[in-house]
Design a protein around this motif. Structure first.
Motif, PDB file in Angstrom:
ATOM      1  N   ALA A  57       8.021 -14.135   7.289  1.00  0.00           N
ATOM      2  CA  ALA A  57       6.692 -14.330   7.888  1.00  0.00           C
ATOM      3  C   ALA A  57       5.865 -15.380   7.162  1.00  0.00           C
ATOM      4  N   LYS A  58       6.347 -15.846   6.012  1.00  0.00           N
ATOM      5  CA  LYS A  58       5.618 -16.818   5.178  1.00  0.00           C
ATOM      6  C   LYS A  58       4.220 -16.315   4.819  1.00  0.00           C
ATOM      7  N   GLY A  59       4.166 -15.052   4.433  1.00  0.00           N
ATOM      8  CA  GLY A  59       2.907 -14.418   4.039  1.00  0.00           C
ATOM      9  C   GLY A  59       3.150 -12.940   3.782  1.00  0.00           C
ATOM     10  N   PHE A  60       2.069 -12.174   3.636  1.00  0.00           N
ATOM     11  CA  PHE A  60       2.197 -10.735   3.405  1.00  0.00           C
ATOM     12  C   PHE A  60       2.324 -10.028   4.754  1.00  0.00           C
ATOM     13  N   ALA A  61       3.552  -9.719   5.149  1.00  0.00           N
ATOM     14  CA  ALA A  61       3.809  -9.063   6.426  1.00  0.00           C
ATOM     15  C   ALA A  61       4.058  -7.571   6.257  1.00  0.00           C
ATOM     16  N   GLN A  62       4.570  -7.178   5.122  1.00  0.00           N
ATOM     17  CA  GLN A  62       4.964  -5.787   4.920  1.00  0.00           C
ATOM     18  C   GLN A  62       4.652  -5.372   3.495  1.00  0.00           C
ATOM     19  N   GLY A  63       4.111  -4.168   3.362  1.00  0.00           N
ATOM     20  CA  GLY A  63       3.807  -3.660   2.033  1.00  0.00           C
ATOM     21  C   GLY A  63       4.924  -2.790   1.496  1.00  0.00           C
ATOM     22  N   PHE A  64       4.843  -2.486   0.212  1.00  0.00           N
ATOM     23  CA  PHE A  64       5.847  -1.613  -0.377  1.00  0.00           C
ATOM     24  C   PHE A  64       5.214  -0.593  -1.320  1.00  0.00           C
ATOM     25  N   SER A  65       3.935  -0.326  -1.131  1.00  0.00           N
ATOM     26  CA  SER A  65       3.240   0.597  -2.024  1.00  0.00           C
ATOM     27  C   SER A  65       3.767   2.012  -1.882  1.00  0.00           C
ATOM     28  N   THR A  66       4.069   2.606  -3.004  1.00  0.00           N
ATOM     29  CA  THR A  66       4.468   4.010  -3.047  1.00  0.00           C
ATOM     30  C   THR A  66       3.206   4.860  -3.174  1.00  0.00           C
ATOM     31  N   ILE A  67       3.361   6.159  -3.099  1.00  0.00           N
ATOM     32  CA  ILE A  67       2.220   7.053  -3.291  1.00  0.00           C
ATOM     33  C   ILE A  67       1.629   6.858  -4.682  1.00  0.00           C
ATOM     34  N   SER A  68       2.475   6.667  -5.685  1.00  0.00           N
ATOM     35  CA  SER A  68       1.981   6.446  -7.052  1.00  0.00           C
ATOM     36  C   SER A  68       1.189   5.146  -7.148  1.00  0.00           C
ATOM     37  N   MET A  69       1.637   4.106  -6.456  1.00  0.00           N
ATOM     38  CA  MET A  69       0.917   2.825  -6.462  1.00  0.00           C
ATOM     39  C   MET A  69      -0.422   2.963  -5.730  1.00  0.00           C
ATOM     40  N   GLN A  70      -0.432   3.688  -4.620  1.00  0.00           N
ATOM     41  CA  GLN A  70      -1.683   3.916  -3.896  1.00  0.00           C
ATOM     42  C   GLN A  70      -2.654   4.743  -4.730  1.00  0.00           C
ATOM     43  N   LEU A  71      -2.111   5.723  -5.452  1.00  0.00           N
ATOM     44  CA  LEU A  71      -2.962   6.532  -6.334  1.00  0.00           C
ATOM     45  C   LEU A  71      -3.588   5.644  -7.405  1.00  0.00           C
ATOM     46  N   ALA A  72      -2.801   4.762  -7.996  1.00  0.00           N
ATOM     47  CA  ALA A  72      -3.320   3.839  -9.014  1.00  0.00           C
ATOM     48  C   ALA A  72      -4.468   3.014  -8.448  1.00  0.00           C
ATOM     49  N   ARG A  73      -4.296   2.512  -7.252  1.00  0.00           N
ATOM     50  CA  ARG A  73      -5.319   1.691  -6.591  1.00  0.00           C
ATOM     51  C   ARG A  73      -6.579   2.504  -6.299  1.00  0.00           C
ATOM     52  N   ASN A  74      -6.420   3.773  -5.933  1.00  0.00           N
ATOM     53  CA  ASN A  74      -7.568   4.605  -5.595  1.00  0.00           C
ATOM     54  C   ASN A  74      -8.302   5.133  -6.813  1.00  0.00           C
ATOM     55  N   VAL A  75      -7.581   5.347  -7.905  1.00  0.00           N
ATOM     56  CA  VAL A  75      -8.208   5.865  -9.118  1.00  0.00           C
ATOM     57  C   VAL A  75      -8.875   4.742  -9.915  1.00  0.00           C
ATOM     58  N   PHE A  76      -8.323   3.531  -9.836  1.00  0.00           N
ATOM     59  CA  PHE A  76      -8.877   2.388 -10.566  1.00  0.00           C
ATOM     60  C   PHE A  76      -9.235   1.245  -9.606  1.00  0.00           C
ATOM     61  N   PRO A  77     -10.165   1.480  -8.657  1.00  0.00           N
ATOM     62  CA  PRO A  77     -10.457   0.450  -7.652  1.00  0.00           C
ATOM     63  C   PRO A  77     -11.074  -0.830  -8.222  1.00  0.00           C
ATOM     64  N   GLU A  78     -11.777  -0.719  -9.355  1.00  0.00           N
ATOM     65  CA  GLU A  78     -12.390  -1.922  -9.931  1.00  0.00           C
ATOM     66  C   GLU A  78     -11.344  -2.816 -10.594  1.00  0.00           C
ATOM     67  N   ARG A  79     -10.262  -2.238 -11.083  1.00  0.00           N
ATOM     68  CA  ARG A  79      -9.212  -3.020 -11.730  1.00  0.00           C
ATOM     69  C   ARG A  79      -8.088  -3.403 -10.775  1.00  0.00           C
ATOM     70  N   LEU A  80      -7.916  -2.601  -9.727  1.00  0.00           N
ATOM     71  CA  LEU A  80      -6.851  -2.853  -8.748  1.00  0.00           C
ATOM     72  C   LEU A  80      -7.448  -2.858  -7.344  1.00  0.00           C
ATOM     73  N   PRO A  81      -8.279  -3.852  -7.032  1.00  0.00           N
ATOM     74  CA  PRO A  81      -8.923  -3.865  -5.713  1.00  0.00           C
ATOM     75  C   PRO A  81      -7.891  -3.983  -4.587  1.00  0.00           C
ATOM     76  N   GLY A  82      -7.902  -3.004  -3.684  1.00  0.00           N
ATOM     77  CA  GLY A  82      -6.932  -2.944  -2.604  1.00  0.00           C
ATOM     78  C   GLY A  82      -6.958  -4.121  -1.661  1.00  0.00           C
ATOM     79  N   ASP A  83      -8.110  -4.765  -1.512  1.00  0.00           N
ATOM     80  CA  ASP A  83      -8.204  -5.893  -0.576  1.00  0.00           C
ATOM     81  C   ASP A  83      -7.740  -7.216  -1.195  1.00  0.00           C
ATOM     82  N   GLU A  84      -7.473  -7.213  -2.477  1.00  0.00           N
ATOM     83  CA  GLU A  84      -7.006  -8.419  -3.169  1.00  0.00           C
ATOM     84  C   GLU A  84      -5.473  -8.453  -3.144  1.00  0.00           C
ATOM     85  N   GLN A  85      -4.905  -9.317  -2.327  1.00  0.00           N
ATOM     86  CA  GLN A  85      -3.446  -9.384  -2.195  1.00  0.00           C
ATOM     87  C   GLN A  85      -2.899 -10.536  -3.030  1.00  0.00           C
TER      88      GLN A  85
END
Length: 194
Positions: A57-85
């Motif tokens: 797709a020549k871009g971000f077409a598919q994610g690979f976040s696991t539950i642990s990765m999503q938890l990291a993003r939700n617990v530390f949103p200032e350090r791991l902003p979800g909208d920053e790809q």
């Protein structure tokens, strides 16, 4: 002189994983992290598939976040902003997820995830979402309700059942199909729930 909206966050209550019907975590595992119990924070099979899809797709077409990765993003949103790809953010997310996996059991991670994930409409956590959308405690969720809640974290605004009922229904049915295909529920239950 009359209130027309409540802008306060939905009341957040922490619920133990053991108090939930087993179909609740099964719905989330089916759609968010099928191999949750097989990896240590990163599902390398999923990473390979996502990289190939992104290259095509020549871009971000598919994610690979696991539950642990999503938890990291939700617990530390200032350090791991979800909208920053960015690759840097994703690598940091991988590292934090692996740290989480080394310090907590799979059940603790799943419980933390379900109690921290955002479901839209000011609802953070499975209990707040259950009360917000269905007016019941999370321990009373039915299969169709659990599947709908599992459908929301990917894009809570897009799959909002109030504003976008058709999109929510399609996504909920996808969760039920995945649960059926992965052997988490029998075929007849999936069809009945749809």
């Amino acid at each position: 002189g009359e209130a027309f909206a409540d802008l306060a966050p939905a009341e957040r209550r922490i619920v133990p994983l053991s108090s939930l019907p087993s179909l609740v975590p099964q719905a989330f595992l089916a759609v968010e992290d099928q191999r949750f119990y097989e990896h240590r924070g990163v599902d390398w099979k999923r990473v390979g598939g996502a990289v190939l899809a992104d290259l095509r797709a020549k871009g971000f077409a598919q994610g690979f976040s696991t539950i642990s990765m999503q938890l990291a993003r939700n617990v530390f949103p200032e350090r791991l902003p979800g909208d920053e790809q960015t690759t840097r953010r994703k690598l940091l997310e991988v590292r934090v997820a692996q740290d989480i996996e080394s310090h907590y059991s799979k059940e603790e991670i799943l419980e933390l995830y379900l109690n921290n994930i955002y479901f839209g409409n000011r609802a953070r956590g499975i209990e707040a979402a259950s009360r917000q959308y269905f007016g019941v405690s999370a321990k009373e969720l039915t299969l169709p309700q659990a599947a709908l809640l599992a459908a929301l974290p990917k894009a809570p605004s897009h799959y909002d059942p109030v504003r976008h009922p058709n999109e929510a229904l399609v996504r909920r049915n996808l969760v039920l199909t995945l649960m059926r295909d992965q052997g988490r529920i029998p075929r007849y239950l999936a069809e009945k729930a749809k």
